[in-house]
Design a protein around this motif. Structure first.
Motif, mmCIF file in Angstrom:
data_model
loop_
_atom_site.group_PDB
_atom_site.id
_atom_site.type_symbol
_atom_site.label_atom_id
_atom_site.label_comp_id
_atom_site.label_asym_id
_atom_site.label_seq_id
_atom_site.Cartn_x
_atom_site.Cartn_y
_atom_site.Cartn_z
ATOM 1 N N GLU D 82 0.806 -1.091 -0.101
ATOM 2 C CA GLU D 82 -0.006 0.257 0.118
ATOM 3 C C GLU D 82 1.039 1.086 0.038
ATOM 4 O OE1 GLU D 82 -3.427 0.976 0.053
ATOM 5 O OE2 GLU D 82 -3.354 -1.219 -0.994
ATOM 6 N N VAL D 83 0.431 2.093 -0.803
ATOM 7 C CA VAL D 83 1.370 3.431 -0.409
ATOM 8 C C VAL D 83 0.273 4.474 -0.112
ATOM 9 C CG1 VAL D 83 2.884 2.495 -2.784
ATOM 10 C CG2 VAL D 83 0.468 3.890 -3.083
ATOM 11 N N LEU D 84 -0.670 4.208 0.085
ATOM 12 C CA LEU D 84 -1.590 5.410 0.536
ATOM 13 C C LEU D 84 -0.741 6.113 1.916
ATOM 14 C CD1 LEU D 84 -4.791 3.818 -0.064
ATOM 15 C CD2 LEU D 84 -3.013 5.066 -2.446
ATOM 16 N N ASP D 85 -1.077 6.503 3.227
ATOM 17 C CA ASP D 85 -0.840 7.176 3.764
ATOM 18 C C ASP D 85 -0.137 6.800 5.234
ATOM 19 O OD1 ASP D 85 -3.236 4.867 3.728
ATOM 20 O OD2 ASP D 85 -3.847 5.985 5.945
ATOM 21 N N GLU D 86 0.046 7.524 5.755
ATOM 22 C CA GLU D 86 1.080 6.953 6.667
ATOM 23 C C GLU D 86 0.224 6.247 8.420
ATOM 24 O OE1 GLU D 86 4.332 5.522 6.122
ATOM 25 O OE2 GLU D 86 4.325 5.068 4.187
ATOM 26 N N GLY D 87 1.737 6.551 8.953
ATOM 27 C CA GLY D 87 1.614 6.550 10.469
ATOM 28 C C GLY D 87 0.439 8.811 10.559
ATOM 29 N N VAL D 88 -0.344 7.951 11.858
ATOM 30 C CA VAL D 88 -0.613 8.913 11.913
ATOM 31 C C VAL D 88 -0.310 9.293 13.632
ATOM 32 C CG1 VAL D 88 -3.103 9.906 12.922
ATOM 33 C CG2 VAL D 88 -2.836 8.516 11.248
ATOM 34 N N PRO D 89 0.228 10.513 13.413
ATOM 35 C CA PRO D 89 0.864 10.786 15.309
ATOM 36 C C PRO D 89 0.386 10.843 15.879
ATOM 37 C CG PRO D 89 1.549 12.748 13.046
ATOM 38 C CD PRO D 89 1.048 11.067 12.517
ATOM 39 N N GLY D 90 0.407 10.608 17.209
ATOM 40 C CA GLY D 90 -0.458 11.144 18.547
ATOM 41 C C GLY D 90 -0.769 9.915 19.376
ATOM 42 N N ASP D 91 -1.561 9.534 19.658
ATOM 43 C CA ASP D 91 -1.334 7.625 20.367
ATOM 44 C C ASP D 91 -0.755 7.116 19.838
ATOM 45 O OD1 ASP D 91 -2.643 7.035 22.329
ATOM 46 O OD2 ASP D 91 -4.676 6.227 21.402
ATOM 47 N N PRO D 92 -0.402 6.588 20.935
ATOM 48 C CA PRO D 92 0.515 5.004 20.085
ATOM 49 C C PRO D 92 -0.169 3.927 19.953
ATOM 50 C CG PRO D 92 1.452 6.224 21.645
ATOM 51 C CD PRO D 92 0.192 7.096 22.085
ATOM 52 N N ALA D 93 -0.652 3.811 20.285
ATOM 53 C CA ALA D 93 -2.180 2.675 21.023
ATOM 54 C C ALA D 93 -2.677 2.766 19.342
ATOM 55 C CB ALA D 93 -2.687 2.357 21.511
ATOM 56 N N LEU D 94 -3.707 3.802 19.652
ATOM 57 C CA LEU D 94 -4.482 4.076 18.480
ATOM 58 C C LEU D 94 -3.932 3.828 16.769
ATOM 59 C CD1 LEU D 94 -7.445 4.473 19.117
ATOM 60 C CD2 LEU D 94 -6.941 7.110 17.557
ATOM 61 N N THR D 95 -2.419 4.221 16.741
ATOM 62 C CA THR D 95 -1.735 4.144 15.727
ATOM 63 C C THR D 95 -1.015 2.298 15.249
ATOM 64 O OG1 THR D 95 -0.662 6.212 15.981
ATOM 65 C CG2 THR D 95 0.503 4.816 14.536
ATOM 66 N N LEU D 96 -1.343 1.665 16.093
ATOM 67 C CA LEU D 96 -0.858 0.599 16.298
ATOM 68 C C LEU D 96 -1.879 -0.512 15.782
ATOM 69 C CD1 LEU D 96 2.350 -0.481 18.903
ATOM 70 C CD2 LEU D 96 2.494 -0.065 16.606
ATOM 71 N N ARG D 102 -4.584 -2.558 9.338
ATOM 72 C CA ARG D 102 -4.612 -2.429 7.885
ATOM 73 C C ARG D 102 -2.907 -2.709 7.742
ATOM 74 N NH1 ARG D 102 -5.539 1.765 3.618
ATOM 75 N NH2 ARG D 102 -6.689 3.759 4.528
ATOM 76 N N VAL D 103 -2.838 -3.970 7.523
ATOM 77 C CA VAL D 103 -1.099 -4.340 6.846
ATOM 78 C C VAL D 103 -1.225 -3.904 5.928
ATOM 79 C CG1 VAL D 103 0.354 -5.870 6.637
ATOM 80 C CG2 VAL D 103 -2.277 -6.496 8.364
ATOM 81 N N PRO D 104 0.012 -2.509 5.278
ATOM 82 C CA PRO D 104 0.016 -1.817 4.369
ATOM 83 C C PRO D 104 0.477 -3.459 2.673
ATOM 84 C CG PRO D 104 1.987 -2.457 5.375
ATOM 85 C CD PRO D 104 1.158 -2.405 5.798
ATOM 86 N N LEU D 105 -0.050 -5.052 2.839
ATOM 87 C CA LEU D 105 0.308 -5.410 2.574
ATOM 88 C C LEU D 105 -0.768 -5.759 1.145
ATOM 89 C CD1 LEU D 105 1.644 -7.471 0.881
ATOM 90 C CD2 LEU D 105 0.335 -9.303 2.244
ATOM 91 N N ARG D 106 -0.968 -5.428 -0.255
ATOM 92 C CA ARG D 106 -1.838 -5.331 -1.192
ATOM 93 C C ARG D 106 -2.591 -6.909 -2.019
ATOM 94 N NH1 ARG D 106 -2.393 -3.930 -5.638
ATOM 95 N NH2 ARG D 106 0.020 -3.607 -6.374
ATOM 96 N N ALA D 107 -2.846 -7.865 -0.693
ATOM 97 C CA ALA D 107 -2.654 -9.186 -1.331
ATOM 98 C C ALA D 107 -4.233 -9.735 -1.075
ATOM 99 C CB ALA D 107 -1.847 -9.885 -1.219
ATOM 100 N N SER D 108 -4.658 -10.394 -1.656
ATOM 101 C CA SER D 108 -6.295 -10.441 -1.411
ATOM 102 C C SER D 108 -5.833 -12.397 -0.477
ATOM 103 C CB SER D 108 -6.896 -11.036 -2.349
ATOM 104 O OG SER D 108 -6.430 -12.637 -3.250
ATOM 105 N N PRO D 109 -6.265 -11.974 0.514
ATOM 106 C CA PRO D 109 -6.506 -13.405 1.641
ATOM 107 C C PRO D 109 -5.764 -14.812 -0.109
ATOM 108 C CG PRO D 109 -8.286 -13.137 1.835
ATOM 109 C CD PRO D 109 -7.781 -11.989 0.986
ATOM 110 N N ALA D 110 -6.222 -14.833 -0.694
ATOM 111 C CA ALA D 110 -5.698 -16.427 -1.351
ATOM 112 C C ALA D 110 -4.481 -15.835 -2.311
ATOM 113 C CB ALA D 110 -6.547 -16.494 -3.481
ATOM 114 N N MET D 111 -4.285 -14.583 -2.714
ATOM 115 C CA MET D 111 -3.086 -14.557 -2.996
ATOM 116 C C MET D 111 -2.097 -14.605 -2.203
ATOM 117 S SD MET D 111 -2.269 -13.639 -6.038
ATOM 118 C CE MET D 111 -0.650 -13.550 -5.624
ATOM 119 N N ARG D 112 -2.072 -14.583 -0.401
ATOM 120 C CA ARG D 112 -1.553 -13.960 0.985
ATOM 121 C C ARG D 112 -1.412 -15.911 0.535
ATOM 122 N NH1 ARG D 112 -3.149 -9.447 5.089
ATOM 123 N NH2 ARG D 112 -3.998 -8.690 3.583
#
Lengths: 197, 197, 197, 197
Positions: D82-96, D102-112
């Motif tokens: 995924e190239v789109l958006d990244e980390g949202v600074p601020g609350d650690p727990a929320l970011t994680l 939203r793992v940045p791996l763009r792949a269908s379950p089948a592809m995984r």
DNA sequence: AATGAATGAGAATTCATTCAT
DNA sequence: AATGAATGAATTCTCATTCAT
């Protein structure tokens, strides 16, 4: 008293009168007879025979060095011609009906299937079938002659009648198995009598 | 002029009148028909079929995914009942003799052997044989009724006669192959006529 | 003195301490284990297994009638859970590190690859992996509870920690193989401890 | 409005917005993706792919001269970061937690499934997985750093945390599929935060 | 570009038979 | 005599790939 069918003579001989298990060799032949009848010789593995006979695989080859020996032995030991009693002179129709009901071929239904099926591809089986067939025709011929002395004039017709009779008797079981169509032996006997008188 | 046997209609169709080679699928079936008849289905390797058909081994699989499909296809495509009916009223003996010589089973001698042999172990072949047999009996029955209107009184006897006739006709070839004993169809026809009149 | 890995217990048993060759069945399994791990089950021909095991092709069938039986047998006989339990109460980090270094999965590296790879497509392998995974999580859970009695308050968190721990332990080897990225078990143990205290 | 999962971007692209059937090449890849995921690459015949894609067998080889090209193309075209958006600074727990979901791996379950399974035996797939994994760890690392500036002191621990996080995220789906055991990403995120603060 | 027949190398499996014990 | 491991040739079936049209 119920008369057990002729082909079961062998069966009775297999397991001792004391009800003990038949010996290994007999169990092997029993299993082979059943399996060959159901699936054919080629499609039956020796291992399968051993399994059904509940003997170790090696033992089959101990008694029958080649697989074909099992078939040859079956045909030799478990098919034959009834030697007992013959034609009852007197009423033609009765005699023929008797013959119809008591084809002199001593062989279990399973052995008959094997006999007809494997004769097609195995010379030794074919030879046996040939002999059995000839003997049956001779018996039928003799019985017809005995029963219908008047028709003696036409030997060829008698011959054809005997052969037809033999053919129908031999194959009726097969035909019934394959096609489900049953032919009443009494009817056939009756037809033959009518044709020859 | 000798009339070519009915079962060769298909054969003639196989290789065009222009003398061109029949196509691969046909050659495979031709080879299988011959080999199955001689050695039996089980004893015939698909590789052998391919060799005789002069096609690569893989092509057999291409047309017939399972070996059994070759057999099933043969039986479906190369056996059948003659549709051309020819009721010739008039002389009973002549009509029956005609029927004897022209069993309405459309199948090469090879296919007949296959039919009888494999019916024993393959359900689909058995089903076919059942149908063919029933149809032949029906035809024989009809022919007898047509030829011998006088005997209409006893339906059961007519039925038995038709079945006997059919059985002998169907098996005579088989019997001859197996036992070497030949039955003259004319004689059988004559017997039937005598029995019913 | 370096302690040989637990999974080699079986290996040692295979070839007697007397240096004698392991028997044919064992050699077949040995060969299959190696080949399945390297090329995968599907891409490994049984002939290849036989060659590596230095046994005739037919012997593979003798012991394992279907190819899949080789895989099933491998998984049944060569994976398991360590039964030797060693709860070492005391220092949490030390205990976890111990567990990290000694995952209770008794399986050679080759078997682990096979286990993970083939679980995807073979039900019986998947079942086994399921059981093993559950057991490992239970052990990890137990070890964590033992090591960190203070965190008893939050069962869900403990559970998640154990699962994470188990997942990382199980997959680290796999991941390393696939991605070349190594995760230090000590670090993970340390993380878990920090998270729970 | 329901947000469709990221990996379905490709799916949407496959069939025209006008609802028309996707073209042959796309249908082939669709079919291959499904079949490879279920049965594995080796166990999937190209003929099977063609059948499922409803295209003639020859067409598969038209687009993909070698079978392996289908797999390579799938991995190249249907996996990515995924190239789109990244980390949202601020609350650690929320970011994680966000990262977890939203793992940045763009792949269908089948592809995984395909990715993990075939990486084991196919170099090109393994290379791709390596890259994807590295990228995911980098992202996780960056996000952790962004979210937990305080822990900057210990780079190694951060690294281990990121790798653990990545491993769990990547494998959770796999693990769940194989073992039926589900790991809650929120819990893992929470653990990581606790471990690093 | 599209198609399905054709090809053949090689896979799993079968199985009669041998043989050492 | 009895046994089951061992053997390898043969068989069915698979399947990627080619090719003519």
């Amino acid at each position: 008293m119920i008369k057990s069918p002729v082909w079961s003579l062998a069966a009775r001989r297999r397991s001792g009168a004391d009800g003990s298990e038949p010996d290994a060799r007999t169990r092997i032949l029993d299993a082979a007879e059943k399996l060959f009848a159901v699936s054919g010789y080629d499609a039956t593995a020796t291992a399968e025979i051993a399994k059904h006979a509940e003997v170790p695989k090696g033992l089959v080859f101990h008694y029958f060095p080649r697989k074909i020996d099992v078939l040859v032995t079956l045909v030799h030991e478990r098919t034959g011609i009834e030697v007992l009693d013959e034609g009852v002179p007197g009423d033609p129709a009765l005699t023929l009906a008797g013959l119809a009901r008591r084809v002199p071929l001593r062989a279990s239904p399973a052995m008959r299937r094997i006999l007809f099926r494997e004769a097609d591809t195995h010379g030794s089986v074919r030879d046996r079938l040939r002999n059995l067939n000839a003997e049956i025709i001779r018996r039928a011929s003799f019985a017809l002659e005995l029963a219908l002395p008047g028709s003696r004039g036409d030997a060829a017709r008698l011959e054809a009648a005997a052969a037809t009779f033999a053919a129908v008797l031999l194959y009726q079981e097969n035909l019934c198995l394959l096609t489900g169509h049953h032919i009443d032996p009494d009817m056939v006997a009756d037809l033959i009598v009518r044709a020859l008188t």
